[in-house]
Design a protein around this motif. Structure first.
Motif, PDB file in Angstrom:
ATOM      1  N   GLU A 110       0.813  -1.215   0.000  1.00 32.81           N
ATOM      2  CA  GLU A 110       0.000   0.000   0.000  1.00 32.81           C
ATOM      3  C   GLU A 110       0.849   1.269   0.000  1.00 32.81           C
ATOM      4  N   ARG A 111       2.135   1.114   0.262  1.00 33.23           N
ATOM      5  CA  ARG A 111       3.038   2.266   0.264  1.00 33.23           C
ATOM      6  C   ARG A 111       4.418   1.832  -0.202  1.00 33.23           C
ATOM      7  N   ALA A 242       2.513   7.508   2.985  1.00 37.32           N
ATOM      8  CA  ALA A 242       1.105   7.296   3.347  1.00 37.32           C
ATOM      9  C   ALA A 242       0.539   8.392   4.240  1.00 37.32           C
ATOM     10  N   PRO A 246      -5.284   7.841  -0.148  1.00 33.78           N
ATOM     11  CA  PRO A 246      -4.969   6.745  -1.081  1.00 33.78           C
ATOM     12  C   PRO A 246      -5.856   6.806  -2.315  1.00 33.78           C
ATOM     13  N   TYR A 252      -1.330   4.222  -1.484  1.00 32.90           N
ATOM     14  CA  TYR A 252      -0.874   5.578  -1.182  1.00 32.90           C
ATOM     15  C   TYR A 252       0.306   5.980  -2.076  1.00 32.90           C
TER      16      TYR A 252
END
Length: 407
Positions: A110-111, A242, A246, A252
């Motif tokens: 996610e990052r 992040a 997002p 993100y």
């Protein structure tokens, strides 16, 4: 292709629910066939992707031997138009022609990788040297396939860390080769198949179902809500990963922050090499990879905190330039692990994991040396004792603990 048309051709995307507080604990306890991030039963809430193997859900990965963890989020399979149209503001030749690409489901971090995580990789240089000195975990012709090289110390850390090296700042200045070795190390110690994304996978994940200049639309005035870029970044106070909003798939910093390595070489003519093949319909993402054969240029995506809004668009890309990015490197040959010069201080990476595990020979292409120049640089350092090889597998963290290496 409009956003509505894009969505209608992707039934699996309809199964992706709006991101919310995911039930990570229950997800990891009900994993289908004990596959992290895959559950048998449709989650009652939270974000998921339905597949023929079960339901992909977000999950966390802890780096063995540490208390560090990062989160992987599911990306649905589907078809999209890779690249940008000629009438998109900021369009460049390397973004066209637009090509239909079919992408299989995968998880994406996610990052971006942060300094806390990357420093664990950097520590392996000292660890492997100690193993070598004590004749432990020796690298042989038989097990060399499971070995990696660890990066040497930074030549000028004060320059690399001028923007900061706090744990949650994005790690930067590593070469693509170093990022690939990082992904191999983490794959071997976790038992998960982690790698750099392809160019097509990265753009698909960035767009998150859109076909606009940015995943939120075409108006760069809204970019400040989602990205750290030139107009909003104070270089004396770089922000952690992040910290902006997002995209719709829970990723993100896909725009701005640091530009991110993908596996592909960089081509000035963009996707012209795929145009003829695309006449027969969407091209599988695995067949749309421009596999590199030279040390540079290679592709970075998403723009960085030093770049203007148009350089942070979904389709925008940058080609690496080794002579310029290593202009201040005093080593001969130049370091295979580190860049020394801007814009490399704005280049990092994040990892992906495919839903369908790849055969060993295929995943190895994402990890290993693919250039004679890089091979030469690594070999010289190994011969001179400035580099070191080490075996990476699930027993490595325990071996480090038993040795009592002061990292």
């Amino acid at each position: 292709m409009s956003n509505r048309a894009f969505t209608s051709c992707m039934p699996r995307v309809l199964a992706v629910l709006t991101a919310s507080a995911c039930l990570l604990a229950s997800a990891t306890l009900s994993v289908a066939e004990e596959v992290p991030g895959l559950v048998k039963t449709r989650p009652s809430e939270g974000r998921y992707v339905e597949t023929d193997q079960g339901f992909m859900v977000p999950y966390s990965v802890t780096i063995p031997g540490t208390e560090l963890s990062f989160r992987m989020v599911p990306v649905p399979g589907g078809t999209y138009q890779m690249g940008s149209s000629e009438d998109e503001p900021g369009h460049k030749e390397d973004e066209g022609p637009q090509i239909p690409v079919q992408v299989e489901p995968f998880w994406m971090a996610e990052r971006e990788v942060n300094w806390a995580e990357y420093r664990e990789f950097m520590k392996l240089y000292v660890v492997f040297k100690r193993f070598e000195q004590q004749k432990l975990r020796a690298v042989t012709e038989e097990n060399r396939v499971d070995a990696i090289t660890a990066p040497t110390q930074l030549y000028e850390p004060s320059f690399t860390f001028e923007f900061g090296d706090d744990d949650n700042l994005p790690a930067v200045t590593m070469t693509q080769y170093a990022a690939k070795q990082y992904s191999k190390w983490l794959s071997k110690v976790t038992g998960l198949q982690l790698r750099l994304p392809s160019d097509a996978e990265w753009e698909y994940a960035c767009r998150a179902g859109s076909q606009t200049a940015y995943f939120f639309g075409d108006d760069p005035a809204e970019l400040d809500e989602y990205a750290w870029y030139a107009e909003t970044t104070n270089l004396e106070e770089i922000k952690p990963v992040a910290t902006k909003k997002p995209n719709p798939w829970g990723l993100y910093d896909m725009h701005g922050s640091v530009a991110e390595w993908v596996i592909d070489e960089y081509r000035e003519d963009g996707y012209a090499w795929l145009a003829e093949k695309a006449k027969n319909g969407p091209i599988p993402a695995s067949e749309a990879i421009a596999w590199p054969t030279e040390e540079y240029p290679r592709t970075v995506r998403g723009g960085s905190w030093e770049m203007d809004a148009e350089e942070c668009r979904c389709a925008s890309k940058l080609g690496s330039n080794v002579p310029d990015w290593k202009a201040e490197d005093p080593n001969l040959p130049l370091s295979p692990w580190w860049f020394t010069s801007d814009p490399a201080r704005g280049v990092g990476f994040r990892l992906v994991r495919p839903l369908k595990e790849m055969p060993r020979e295929e995943i190895a292409r994402f990890w290993e040396i693919d250039s004679e120049d890089v091979q030469y640089d690594v070999d010289v350092r190994l011969q001179e004792g400035r580099g070191v090889l080490g075996i990476v597998d699930e027993t490595l963290p325990q071996a480090i603990e038993e040795l009592g290496v002061d990292e």
